[in-house]
Design a protein around this motif. Sequence first.
Motif, PDB file in Angstrom:
ATOM      1  N   UNK A   1      61.228 101.019  58.596  1.00  0.00           N
ATOM      2  CA  UNK A   1      60.789 101.293  57.223  1.00  0.00           C
ATOM      3  C   UNK A   1      61.985 101.610  56.324  1.00  0.00           C
ATOM      4  N   UNK A   2      62.967 102.320  56.865  1.00  0.00           N
ATOM      5  CA  UNK A   2      64.157 102.644  56.080  1.00  0.00           C
ATOM      6  C   UNK A   2      64.946 101.396  55.713  1.00  0.00           C
ATOM      7  N   UNK A   3      64.786 100.329  56.513  1.00  0.00           N
ATOM      8  CA  UNK A   3      65.421  99.039  56.214  1.00  0.00           C
ATOM      9  C   UNK A   3      64.529  98.165  55.342  1.00  0.00           C
ATOM     10  N   UNK A   4      63.464  98.769  54.803  1.00  0.00           N
ATOM     11  CA  UNK A   4      62.539  98.088  53.880  1.00  0.00           C
ATOM     12  C   UNK A   4      61.771  96.953  54.543  1.00  0.00           C
ATOM     13  N   UNK A   5      61.466  97.110  55.810  1.00  0.00           N
ATOM     14  CA  UNK A   5      60.657  96.128  56.523  1.00  0.00           C
ATOM     15  C   UNK A   5      59.191  96.369  56.198  1.00  0.00           C
ATOM     16  N   UNK A   6      58.459  95.275  55.927  1.00  0.00           N
ATOM     17  CA  UNK A   6      57.054  95.425  55.602  1.00  0.00           C
ATOM     18  C   UNK A   6      56.275  94.146  55.838  1.00  0.00           C
ATOM     19  N   UNK A   7      55.042  94.088  55.371  1.00  0.00           N
ATOM     20  CA  UNK A   7      54.190  92.907  55.566  1.00  0.00           C
ATOM     21  C   UNK A   7      54.855  91.620  55.072  1.00  0.00           C
ATOM     22  N   UNK A   8      54.713  90.575  55.876  1.00  0.00           N
ATOM     23  CA  UNK A   8      55.307  89.283  55.539  1.00  0.00           C
ATOM     24  C   UNK A   8      56.708  89.084  56.072  1.00  0.00           C
ATOM     25  N   UNK A   9      57.337  90.174  56.535  1.00  0.00           N
ATOM     26  CA  UNK A   9      58.687  90.083  57.089  1.00  0.00           C
ATOM     27  C   UNK A   9      58.628  89.742  58.576  1.00  0.00           C
ATOM     28  N   UNK A  10      59.769  89.324  59.108  1.00  0.00           N
ATOM     29  CA  UNK A  10      59.915  89.071  60.537  1.00  0.00           C
ATOM     30  C   UNK A  10      61.054  89.924  61.078  1.00  0.00           C
ATOM     31  N   UNK A  11      60.866  90.431  62.288  1.00  0.00           N
ATOM     32  CA  UNK A  11      61.901  91.192  62.988  1.00  0.00           C
ATOM     33  C   UNK A  11      62.103  90.553  64.350  1.00  0.00           C
ATOM     34  N   UNK A  12      63.338  90.204  64.650  1.00  0.00           N
ATOM     35  CA  UNK A  12      63.647  89.540  65.919  1.00  0.00           C
ATOM     36  C   UNK A  12      63.953  90.582  66.990  1.00  0.00           C
ATOM     37  N   UNK A  13      63.306  90.443  68.137  1.00  0.00           N
ATOM     38  CA  UNK A  13      63.575  91.295  69.287  1.00  0.00           C
ATOM     39  C   UNK A  13      63.360  90.477  70.561  1.00  0.00           C
ATOM     40  N   UNK A  14      63.231  91.143  71.692  1.00  0.00           N
ATOM     41  CA  UNK A  14      63.078  90.450  72.973  1.00  0.00           C
ATOM     42  C   UNK A  14      61.693  90.736  73.550  1.00  0.00           C
ATOM     43  N   UNK A  15      61.156  89.826  74.362  1.00  0.00           N
ATOM     44  CA  UNK A  15      59.849  90.070  74.976  1.00  0.00           C
ATOM     45  C   UNK A  15      59.914  90.907  76.242  1.00  0.00           C
ATOM     46  N   UNK A  16      61.096  91.031  76.834  1.00  0.00           N
ATOM     47  CA  UNK A  16      61.225  91.822  78.067  1.00  0.00           C
ATOM     48  C   UNK A  16      61.692  93.227  77.696  1.00  0.00           C
ATOM     49  N   UNK A  17      60.718  94.082  77.419  1.00  0.00           N
ATOM     50  CA  UNK A  17      60.973  95.446  76.984  1.00  0.00           C
ATOM     51  C   UNK A  17      59.680  96.222  77.119  1.00  0.00           C
ATOM     52  N   UNK A  18      59.745  97.538  76.943  1.00  0.00           N
ATOM     53  CA  UNK A  18      58.517  98.306  76.861  1.00  0.00           C
ATOM     54  C   UNK A  18      57.822  97.955  75.549  1.00  0.00           C
ATOM     55  N   UNK A  19      56.510  97.956  75.560  1.00  0.00           N
ATOM     56  CA  UNK A  19      55.716  97.461  74.433  1.00  0.00           C
ATOM     57  C   UNK A  19      55.991  98.215  73.140  1.00  0.00           C
ATOM     58  N   UNK A  20      56.504  99.434  73.210  1.00  0.00           N
ATOM     59  CA  UNK A  20      56.759 100.215  71.996  1.00  0.00           C
ATOM     60  C   UNK A  20      57.741  99.525  71.062  1.00  0.00           C
ATOM     61  N   UNK A  21      58.693  98.774  71.606  1.00  0.00           N
ATOM     62  CA  UNK A  21      59.639  98.053  70.751  1.00  0.00           C
ATOM     63  C   UNK A  21      58.906  97.155  69.775  1.00  0.00           C
TER      64      UNK A  21
END
Length: 377
Positions: free
Chosen positions: A68-88
Motif C-alpha cells: 500500500x505504501x508503494x501505491x499498489x491497488x486495484x488494476x495493478x499487477x505485482x510479480x512474485x513466485x508461486x513457490x512460497x507460503x500463501x501469505x505472499x
Amino acid sequence: MIPFLDLKAQYASIKEEVDAAALRVLASTQYVLGEEVAAFEKEFATYCQARHAIAVNTGTSALHLALLAADIGPGDEVITVPFTFVASVSAICYTGARPVFVDIEPTTFTMDPAKLEAAITSRTKAIMPVHLYGQMADMTPIMEIAARHGIPVIEDACQAHGAEYHGKRAGSIGVSGCFSFYPGKNLGACGEGGLAVTNDDATAAKIRMLRDWGQEQRYHHTLKGFNYRMDGIQGAILRVKLRHLEKWTEARRTNARLYTTLLKNVEAVAAPTEAADRRHVYHIYAVRSDDREALRQSLDAAGIATGLHYPIPVHLQKAHADLGHRKGDFPVSEQVASEVLSVPLYPELTSEQIATVVDAIAEATTAKPARAALRVG
C-alpha cells in the motif's frame, strides 16, 4: 523422538531474560506499541542495515502495508513466485492487485531473474522476490530489471532474518523489506509479530500511519488505515531474542553444514544449495527426494518429525483458482514442491541428532549409513 523444532529448549536458555522483559511491560501497562516496541524497531533497523523499522502484528500485515505504501491497488499487477507460503500472494490480493508469477531457480528456490522481464506489463507496479527458507533471491539482476522499468522492489524477507546478499542484509536492498516473527521463525515472538524496514523516509511514514488507523497524530486520520499494531510484550521479548540471534544463526549454519557433509554419502537425497554470494540463515533445511512421501513416512516411523514447505504451489491452490493457472505453468516450482522435505534444524539440535536423522534417511533410501563420517569432539 527428534522434534522438528524445539521452542521449549530455546525458552529454557533465555527464560530469565524473557520473563523479566514481559513483566517489565506488564508493570508499565504499555501493552500496545510503547517504548519497548519503539526500542525494538531501532535495534532491528540497525541489525538490517536500514534507516527505519515499523513493527506490526504479523508478517502478512507488513507485506500488505509495504504494498500500500508503494501505491499498489486495484488494476495493478505485482510479480512474485508461486513457490512460497500463501501469505505472499494473499498480501497482494488484499490491495486489490493481481499477483503475476514467475518461476523459481531449481537450486536456490528463489525468483529466476531470467524469467522476470517477460512477466512485466504496463500494469506491473511492484516486484516481490521471496527470500525462501533463509536464502535471499538473486537481487542484483532483479534490481537492475526493476530499475530499467521504474518498478519498486519489495522484499518478502519473512524467512530471512539476517540473511545476506553480497554483504547486504535482507530487507535493505529494495524500497522495503518485510519480516515475520511467527514463533517458529529464526527470530520468533511468543505469539504473532511482523515488521517492515525501509531506507525511504516517506515509505516509513506511510507504513507507520497505516498500521495505526491512518493517524498522523491521535484522532487525525490522514489515511484509511488498519489496526496492525505490535503488542508491547512482543516487542520486549523480541528485543531479548534479537541479542541472541547471531549466535543462533551461526548454530543453524553449523548444523546445516554438518547435514550437508553427511548427506554427501546419501545419493538418493539432495541437500540444499547455498549460493556463493549469499549468507543462508537456514530457517528451513529442505532436502529433495524423488519419493518424498515414502521418505517422510519412514522418518516418521523412526521418530523423526518433518515438515512440508510447501507441497502445493500457490498457482495450484484452490483459493487462487481465479488466476486461471494450470499444472505445468511453472514446472520448476511444481517439481520442487513435489520433492522437498524439511528435516529438523534449530540451534539446539545436537550433532548426534543430526547423524541420527541422516542415518534414517540413508536407511529409508537403501543408501550407505552416514554416521561413520561424523566426528564429534
